[in-house]
Design an enzyme around this catalytic site. Structure first.
Site, PDB file in Angstrom:
ATOM      1  N   GLY A 179       0.821  -1.210   0.000  1.00 62.09           N
ATOM      2  CA  GLY A 179       0.000   0.000   0.000  1.00 62.09           C
ATOM      3  C   GLY A 179       0.853   1.258   0.000  1.00 62.09           C
ATOM      4  N   ASP A 180       1.885   1.278   0.838  1.00 59.53           N
ATOM      5  CA  ASP A 180       2.786   2.431   0.884  1.00 59.53           C
ATOM      6  C   ASP A 180       3.530   2.595  -0.434  1.00 59.53           C
ATOM      7  OD1 ASP A 180       2.683   3.449   3.723  1.00 59.53           O
ATOM      8  OD2 ASP A 180       3.170   1.370   4.125  1.00 59.53           O
ATOM      9  N   THR A 181       4.015   1.494  -0.978  1.00 58.39           N
ATOM     10  CA  THR A 181       4.813   1.570  -2.190  1.00 58.39           C
ATOM     11  C   THR A 181       3.964   2.006  -3.387  1.00 58.39           C
ATOM     12  OG1 THR A 181       6.171  -0.220  -1.306  1.00 58.39           O
ATOM     13  CG2 THR A 181       6.451   0.320  -3.614  1.00 58.39           C
ATOM     14  N   ALA A 184       3.573   5.638  -3.143  1.00 60.03           N
ATOM     15  CA  ALA A 184       4.809   6.312  -3.539  1.00 60.03           C
ATOM     16  C   ALA A 184       4.950   6.363  -5.050  1.00 60.03           C
ATOM     17  CB  ALA A 184       6.002   5.595  -2.921  1.00 60.03           C
TER      18      ALA A 184
END
Length: 408
Positions: A179-181, A184
């Site tokens: 999710g974070d990647t 980003a």
């Protein structure tokens, strides 16, 4: 550093983002992964960290000489400025840097920058061309904007977690902070698009608002159209590819292999390879719809063929038959794979403590302006003096700020 791609006889290839100045205020994964990507293609990334501990990622997972090896990848090509943004003098210094920057990256909870007097409106008065990336759990607007959100929650709300795992069992994590990647990467696309607009169309800077759950939702394929058109709710399917057959993980005597035999001609070759030409010739299996109707039978036939064979035997047979298949790789498999090395996806990087470690290479691969590792990840505050001097502060002023605990 490992050898990097070069252009010409001994000349280092130019960097696509050379001259782009980035101030990174993010921490952990989402914001810093965007900064990492921009830095790999030549941007000058100044990472602002809190004095004392710095980015918590420095202490995540496996630690070598007091520093996470994850940090070594996430923060290469960056400069570390240890600056206390909670203090007014620290905020003033940040504004000085932002006034000269092309890009600001932050992944605080919405309202944090505003509380420090650094709203988009205030920063654009200072620097009209500023491209401002804001990554948060739920975005800068909407009824959930003030709720705390991490990547794991974004994966759940974005629809991904419901589809992971075996049918009827607890939803599972995919194994990395996807999710974070994803947030980003969407942020990086936004930054590059905004920089292009500013340069080519004479546009001003702008704010890029990335919500973690929206970045996940954006890659969820036909999830919503299927629900809208048919009321169909896609469910977890383990390793299978629902609605496309045959495509699954199949057992071998020493592990598992992924086989994708879902193209019409590929399916026929797969059936020949496993000794089931009868299935390959069946009229009702000539297209995907027919194969989906008999997917359990097809999976059983493929599994019966693969089970007594080793992974390598299966890969050899299917490679000869031109059927897409692959081993389920571990980190050890990746590290030992010659294809990864041939394509520069395993590089050597020396940390600032003198350790030589292998790290992932750079994606995507540009032919004329390839990304590269220019510097290893910094210790906390390694570049404080240099960055502040570039901003016009004298050594005496820096020393006074250090005495006050504003910088370190």
């Amino acid at each position: 550093m490992d050898s990097q791609p070069q252009a010409g006889a001994g000349a280092v290839a130019p960097s696509a983002l050379q001259g782009v100045r980035v101030v990174e205020m993010g921490q952990l994964i989402a914001g810093p992964f965007c900064g990492k990507t921009l830095g790999e293609f030549g941007a000058d990334v100044v990472k602002i960290e809190a004095p004392g501990g710095g980015d918590p990622l420095r202490n995540w997972r496996l630690i070598q000489d007091g520093t996470s090896v994850w940090w070594q990848v996430q923060s290469r090509n960056k400069r570390s400025l240890a600056l206390d943004l909670r203090q007014p003098e620290g905020q003033d210094i940040a504004r000085q840097l932002i006034a000269e920057a092309d890009v600001l990256i932050e992944n605080f909870r919405p309202g944090t920058l505003e509380a420090w007097g650094m709203s988009p409106e205030a920063l654009h008065q200072l620097n009209p061309g500023l491209v401002m990336l804001r990554i948060s759990g739920y975005g800068q607007t909407g009824p959930y904007r003030d709720l705390p959100g991490f990547g794991a929650i974004g994966e759940a709300m974005g629809g991904l977690r419901h589809l992971t795992g075996e049918p009827g069992r607890v939803p599972v994590r995919v194994g990395v902070s996807i999710g974070d990647t994803l947030a980003a990467l969407h942020g990086t696309i936004g930054v590059l698009t905004a920089l292009y607009h500013r340069r080519v169309n004479g546009g001003q800077g702008q704010v890029i608002d990335v919500a973690l759950h929206e970045a996940v939702f954006n890659v969820m394929e036909s999830l919503i159209p299927e629900y809208s058109a048919f009321g169909a709710v896609r469910e977890a399917a383990g390793s299978a590819l629902p609605g496309i057959a045959p495509s699954n993980a199949y057992p071998c005597s020493d592990g598992w292999v992924l086989i994708a035999g879902n193209g019409d001609s590929i399916f026929k070759r797969l059936m020949e390879a496993i000794g089931r030409p009868d299935l390959g010739a069946a009229a009702d299996l000539a297209d995907n719809a027919g194969r989906v109707a008999r997917v359990a039978e097809l999976d059983a036939a493929i599994g019966a063929w693969s089970a007594p064979r080793t992974v390598q035997q299966v890969l050899d047979a299917l490679g000869a038959a031109r059927v897409p298949a692959g081993k389920v790789y571990t980190a050890k498999d990746i590290a030992e794979d010659p294809h990864y090395r041939a394509r520069g996806m395993l590089l050597q990087q020396t940390t600032r403590d003198g350790h030589l470690i292998e790290v992932p290479g750079i994606v995507p691969k540009l032919s004329a302006t390839p990304g590269r590792i220019r510097s290893s990840a910094p210790h906390l505050g390694d570049d404080t003096d240099a960055v502040l001097q570039e901003a016009g502060l004298t050594p005496a002023q820096i020393a006074l700020l250090r005495e006050k605990g504003v910088v370190a």
